[in-house]
Enzyme design. Structure first.
Site, PDB file in Angstrom:
ATOM      1  N   LYS A  84     -24.603  -0.168 -13.025  1.00 46.55           N
ATOM      2  CA  LYS A  84     -25.728  -1.145 -12.477  1.00 46.55           C
ATOM      3  C   LYS A  84     -27.197  -0.799 -12.538  1.00 46.55           C
ATOM      4  CE  LYS A  84     -23.253  -3.986 -10.001  1.00 46.55           C
ATOM      5  NZ  LYS A  84     -23.229  -5.476 -10.539  1.00 46.55           N
TER       6      LYS A  84
ATOM      7  N   HIS B  51     -10.972  -5.422  -8.240  1.00 44.28           N
ATOM      8  CA  HIS B  51     -12.546  -5.422  -8.148  1.00 44.28           C
ATOM      9  C   HIS B  51     -13.138  -4.562  -6.950  1.00 44.28           C
ATOM     10  CE1 HIS B  51     -16.033  -8.093  -7.167  1.00 44.28           C
ATOM     11  NE2 HIS B  51     -16.445  -7.561  -8.340  1.00 44.28           N
ATOM     12  N   ARG B  52     -13.848  -3.656  -7.291  1.00 44.89           N
ATOM     13  CA  ARG B  52     -14.378  -2.439  -6.223  1.00 44.89           C
ATOM     14  C   ARG B  52     -13.210  -1.899  -5.482  1.00 44.89           C
ATOM     15  NH1 ARG B  52     -19.084  -6.626  -3.740  1.00 44.89           N
ATOM     16  NH2 ARG B  52     -19.692  -7.624  -5.771  1.00 44.89           N
TER      17      ARG B  52
ATOM     18  N   GLU C  38     -18.679  -0.136 -14.075  1.00 43.59           N
ATOM     19  CA  GLU C  38     -19.747  -0.951 -14.243  1.00 43.59           C
ATOM     20  C   GLU C  38     -21.112  -0.274 -13.850  1.00 43.59           C
ATOM     21  OE1 GLU C  38     -19.895  -4.530 -12.001  1.00 43.59           O
ATOM     22  OE2 GLU C  38     -21.985  -5.006 -12.629  1.00 43.59           O
TER      23      GLU C  38
ATOM     24  N   GLU D  39     -11.942  -1.466 -10.897  1.00 46.64           N
ATOM     25  CA  GLU D  39     -13.418  -1.833 -11.369  1.00 46.64           C
ATOM     26  C   GLU D  39     -14.104  -1.269 -10.294  1.00 46.64           C
ATOM     27  OE1 GLU D  39     -17.122  -4.124 -11.350  1.00 46.64           O
ATOM     28  OE2 GLU D  39     -15.706  -3.983  -9.909  1.00 46.64           O
TER      29      GLU D  39
ATOM     30  N   HIS E 223     -22.245  -0.777  -4.798  1.00 46.68           N
ATOM     31  CA  HIS E 223     -22.790  -2.007  -5.213  1.00 46.68           C
ATOM     32  C   HIS E 223     -24.203  -1.905  -5.212  1.00 46.68           C
ATOM     33  CE1 HIS E 223     -23.195  -6.206  -6.101  1.00 46.68           C
ATOM     34  NE2 HIS E 223     -22.451  -6.103  -6.960  1.00 46.68           N
TER      35      HIS E 223
ATOM     36  N   ASP F  78     -10.206  -9.255  -6.093  1.00 47.16           N
ATOM     37  CA  ASP F  78     -10.126  -8.524  -4.948  1.00 47.16           C
ATOM     38  C   ASP F  78      -9.023  -8.313  -4.336  1.00 47.16           C
ATOM     39  OD1 ASP F  78     -13.064  -8.949  -5.217  1.00 47.16           O
ATOM     40  OD2 ASP F  78     -13.046 -10.736  -3.876  1.00 47.16           O
TER      41      ASP F  78
ATOM     42  N   ASP G 155     -18.452   0.110  -9.226  1.00 50.11           N
ATOM     43  CA  ASP G 155     -20.049  -0.068  -9.701  1.00 50.11           C
ATOM     44  C   ASP G 155     -20.926   1.592  -9.473  1.00 50.11           C
ATOM     45  OD1 ASP G 155     -19.997  -2.903  -9.869  1.00 50.11           O
ATOM     46  OD2 ASP G 155     -19.274  -2.854  -7.595  1.00 50.11           O
TER      47      ASP G 155
HETATM   48  O1  G3P Z   1     -17.142  -6.353 -13.406  1.00 48.29           O
HETATM   49  C1  G3P Z   1     -17.176  -7.591 -12.708  1.00 48.29           C
HETATM   50  C2  G3P Z   1     -18.131  -7.678 -11.428  1.00 48.29           C
HETATM   51  O2  G3P Z   1     -17.943  -6.798 -10.654  1.00 48.29           O
HETATM   52  C3  G3P Z   1     -19.676  -8.057 -11.820  1.00 48.29           C
HETATM   53  O3  G3P Z   1     -20.160  -8.348 -10.674  1.00 48.29           O
HETATM   54  O4  G3P Z   1     -21.763  -8.168  -8.667  1.00 48.29           O
HETATM   55  O5  G3P Z   1     -19.151  -7.809  -8.580  1.00 48.29           O
HETATM   56  O6  G3P Z   1     -20.581  -6.138  -9.758  1.00 48.29           O
HETATM   57  P1  G3P Z   1     -20.383  -7.600  -9.296  1.00 48.29           P
HETATM   58 MG    MG Z   2     -18.676  -4.772 -10.361  1.00 47.13          MG
END
Ligand code: G3P
Ligand code: MG
Length: 245
Positions: free
Chosen positions: A111, A8-9, A109, A35, A50, A232, A37
């Site tokens: 945004k 995640h990120r 992702e 993943e 993000h 994470d 953003d």
């Molecule tokens: O893609 C899952 C998650 O990343 C969505 O929420 O705010 O972490 O981008 P956020």
């Molecule tokens: Mg995300």
């Protein structure tokens, strides 16, 4: 089959989120995918971070949609995590795709909650094709308009519908299914139910859950048969999946 581990990120538990350091660490920690953003900045490049506002992650106030890439590159996106990451710059989508091209799953992702998206779908689609990553990328968003436009532009691009507790009911119940043909559904852990996974699988959709950071959640995901887990801390998850008794 074990679910895929998606960082995640990047490996954001141990490195500044959405930076090359975090993506590099995720790869070294044996994540199956990452993943991250994306936004379109003022000078038109697709950048990886993000928040639209730069203050929280760089310490300098700004709106990336009105800033050029040159201005954004002057900001430090590493220091907020730990002084040892000082100097980490905001990456571009091209840089991340170059680094991540060998991964099994690359989750971009998009945004932005507005109806107008400044053409970001076209740019993202073009990058996926140019990097020859059609089979490894899934583009997710909470914004169904963005996903519909992307699907219209190129139906071969895999789209993923992000869902959380406050997502509009029509999306959560799949009423948009006639318009959107997602490759995958991305529920928050709070929305996860075994029935939900079974229904998605019957429709030939993958289920990618976020954000899984403890053993109880991980166990539920495995019981429910999800396809991928966004975490994470890919090193912890790898250990839990492969080395735990
Ligand atoms: O893609 C899952 C998650 O990343 C969505 O929420 O705010 O972490 O981008 P956020
Ligand atoms: Mg995300």
């Amino acid at each position: 089959m074990k679910p895929l581990i998606i960082a995640h990120r990047g490996a954001s538990a141990h490195a500044p989120e959405n930076t090359m350091a975090a993506f590099d660490l995720a790869i070294r920690q044996k994540a199956d995918g990452i993943e991250f953003d994306v936004w379109k900045c003022g000078s038109g490049e697709i950048v990886v971070t993000h928040n639209r506002q730069t203050q929280a992650l760089s310490g300098t106030a700004g709106d990336l949609q009105t800033m050029t890439l040159k201005q954004l590159r002057k900001l430090d996106f590493g220091r907020h995590k730990d002084p040892k990451f000082r100097g980490e710059r905001i990456p571009t989508l091209d840089e991340v795709l170059d680094l991540a091209h060998g991964l099994e799953l690359i989750n971009i992702e998009i945004k932005g909650t507005e109806l107008r998206s400044r053409g970001i779908e076209l740019d993202v689609a073009e990058k996926i094709l140019r990097h020859k990553l059609l089979r490894r990328v899934v583009v997710s968003s909470f914004n169904p308009t963005i996903l519909a436009r992307l699907q219209d532009l190129n139906p071969a691009i895999r789209i993923g519908l992000l869902l959380y507790e406050k997502s509009p009911m029509p999306l959560r119940r799949g009423w948009s299914a006639k318009l959107l043909k997602p490759f995958s559904i991305h529920p928050s852990f709070a929305l996860l139910k075994k029935k939900f996974v079974e229904l998605a699988h019957r429709k030939d959709q993958k289920v990618i859950v976020w954000t899984i950071n403890d053993s109880a959640q991980l166990e539920t995901c495995i019981q429910d048969g999800v396809d991928a887990m966004i975490t994470d801390d890919p090193a912890w998850m790898y250990d839990a999946l492969h080395n735990a008794p």
